[in-house]
Design an enzyme around this catalytic site. Structure first.
Site: not given
Length: 499
Positions: A151, A181, A219, A244
């Protein structure tokens, strides 16, 4: 991961082999597959890059990098690096692809089956594909040719269409593996098991019993070394929500597929994405919020604001935080809000799914003193905890009818049990030709249809994104998307975390 050789002779060709993704994710994953016996004895791995390594110097470089990681066995590592070879050259040079073709042609049985992994800038996807096609390296005569694409697949809806058109001139859809992922994480895959292997949940998994669902990816880091890419091609919506978080939403909301075969699974995800109600752009602030981190403290350390990061353009409008409220207009989820949010420089590193159930009818407890029991929550930790927790109400011991929240806690993994990294699962699936965890083009297109109007409206807005201090939970205005519903963000897996 259980041992067992796949037994498929093939060559793995990694473009951008000296880049950060290959060094930190791809090569360690291939090493683990080697150790577990999932790579046939004759499998070779060719690294391609501009760095003028020889095969010997690249093997030494990879060996040193893997030795710095935990759980590396020197004997296995020595055997693994013997699989490695290296080809230096420019991706713009036809002679490079001629040399690549000669290497593949001399690779014995592996020459029949080749996997090309594009660990490079998305701007080069078409150029590399055209170079491979011109050298006749994408033709499937005796085996397979598969291409793995990282991506982002385009930076908006129109560019995704253009990229798809260019790739489809040289590749069949079944040759393209669009990797995400995040979907390869065991905790994300566990959503399928929770949904469809536990009958206790299915009768409750609908608009009659669920009040709302939150999906969070937080994050503590900033843009770090990706500032230039993130500021020009990224942003929180493109980087996390479009790919995601919408994938997690689709797994949570999808109908049971007829099987776990790739097309059956992806068909159901596409139905969810295509059923998402368009965001009301006239009341955008009630459905989507964007922000940028300002200077602050994370874990007691001072950090600069987004606009002070090296590589970020002056006055940049790129968002480092985004929250969206979405609805799925189908029979199961009509009028149940899904809240998606992601941000950098937040208080904790955490990814979780929080499912809040509706309040029970109150007639039973009238006159008992219980007027507002705590709601029930199903909490699914993705990272750093891989756990499933259920919060329910129970009576406090004593003569009075009072309740408190108790937690039913189940860790998904046991102490000492090794969890496979996402790339191990995904790289192995490419070898096996299993596309169930990879994105089909209509999935990508449907996700862009959801977020593209919002991004376009923000691009027209001359005001900077809302500022929030680093080390917090984002802009306070993010609460606006809850309206007057009495809902609030769920920050942690702990009891009443954030509410």
């Amino acid at each position: 991961m259980s041992c067992g050789c796949v037994g498929i002779s093939h060559a793995y060709v990694i473009f951008g082999a000296t880049g950060n993704l290959a060094v930190t994710k791809l090569l360690p994953a291939l090493y683990q597959l080697h150790c577990a016996g999932y790579l046939a004895d004759d499998v070779e791995i060719l690294g391609c890059g501009r760095t003028p390594f020889t095969s010997e110097t690249w093997r030494a470089e990879v060996r040193q990098q893997l030795l710095a990681r935990d759980e590396v066995e020197t004997v296995a590592l020595d055997n693994f690096v013997q699989r490695l070879d290296y080809l230096a050259g420019s991706l713009k040079d036809a002679a490079f692809y001629q040399s690549l073709g000669e290497w593949i042609g001399n690779d014995g049985e592996c020459a029949n089956n080749v996997i090309f992994y594009l660990s490079i800038s998305p701007d080069l996807y078409v150029e590399v594909t055209e170079g491979l096609a011109a050298a006749h390296l994408l033709e499937e005569s005796q085996g397979f040719r598969r291409m793995v694409i990282e991506k982002p697949f385009g930076h908006d809806l129109e560019s995704a269409r253009t990229l798809q058109h260019s790739l489809s001139e040289h590749l069949k859809e079944e040759q393209i593996y669009r990797i995400d992922h995040y979907v390869g994480k065991e905790a994300v895959q566990n959503l399928l098991v929770l949904r469809f292997a536990n009958l206790i949940l299915e009768p409750l998994w609908n608009r009659h019993h669920i009040d709302h669902i939150q999906i969070t990816h937080a994050e503590t880091v900033g843009v770090e070394g990706r500032a230039n890419y993130y500021d020009h091609s990224g942003g929180a919506v493109r980087d996390m929500i479009q790919s995601h978080l919408l994938q997690v939403m689709a797994l949570l909301a999808m109908e049971p597929p007829v099987s776990l075969e790739a097309e059956a699974l992806r068909n159901e995800k596409v139905k969810v994405l295509q059923s998402i109600r368009p965001v009301d752009l006239e009341q955008l602030e009630m459905y989507a919020i964007r922000g940028q981190y300002a200077a602050g403290e994370v874990k007691g350390q001072p950090v600069p604001g987004y606009l002070q990061e090296e590589g970020v353009a002056a006055g940049s409008h790129t968002e480092s935080y985004a929250a969206m409220k979405l609805y799925i207009d189908n029979w199961r989820w009509k009028d149940v809000p899904f809240y998606l949010r992601t941000g950098k420089r937040l208080q904790e590193r955490r990814s979780l799914v929080a499912v809040r159930f509706k309040q029970p009818p109150m007639q039973l407890f009238q006159g008992s003193g219980i007027y507002q029991p705590h709601p029930n929550w199903l909490l699914i930790g993705i990272q750093p905890e891989d756990a499933v927790r259920m919060e329910i109400s129970a009576k406090v011991p004593g003569l009075e009818m009072r309740t408190r929240q108790i937690v039913m806690d189940a860790s998904v993994s046991t102490p000492g049990e090794r969890k496979a990294e996402a790339y191990e699962e995904l790289l192995l699936d490419v070898i096996k030709g299993d596309r169930s965890l990879f994105l089909r083009y209509d999935e990508v297109k449907a996700a862009w249809v959801v977020v593209d109007p919002v991004m376009q409206r923000w691009a027209q807005d001359e005001q900077l994104p809302l500022q929030y201090p680093a080390g917090g939970w984002g802009p306070k205005a993010a609460e606006k998307i809850f309206g007057d519903s009495g809902r609030a963000w769920r920050h942690t897996l702990s009891c009443n975390g954030g509410e």
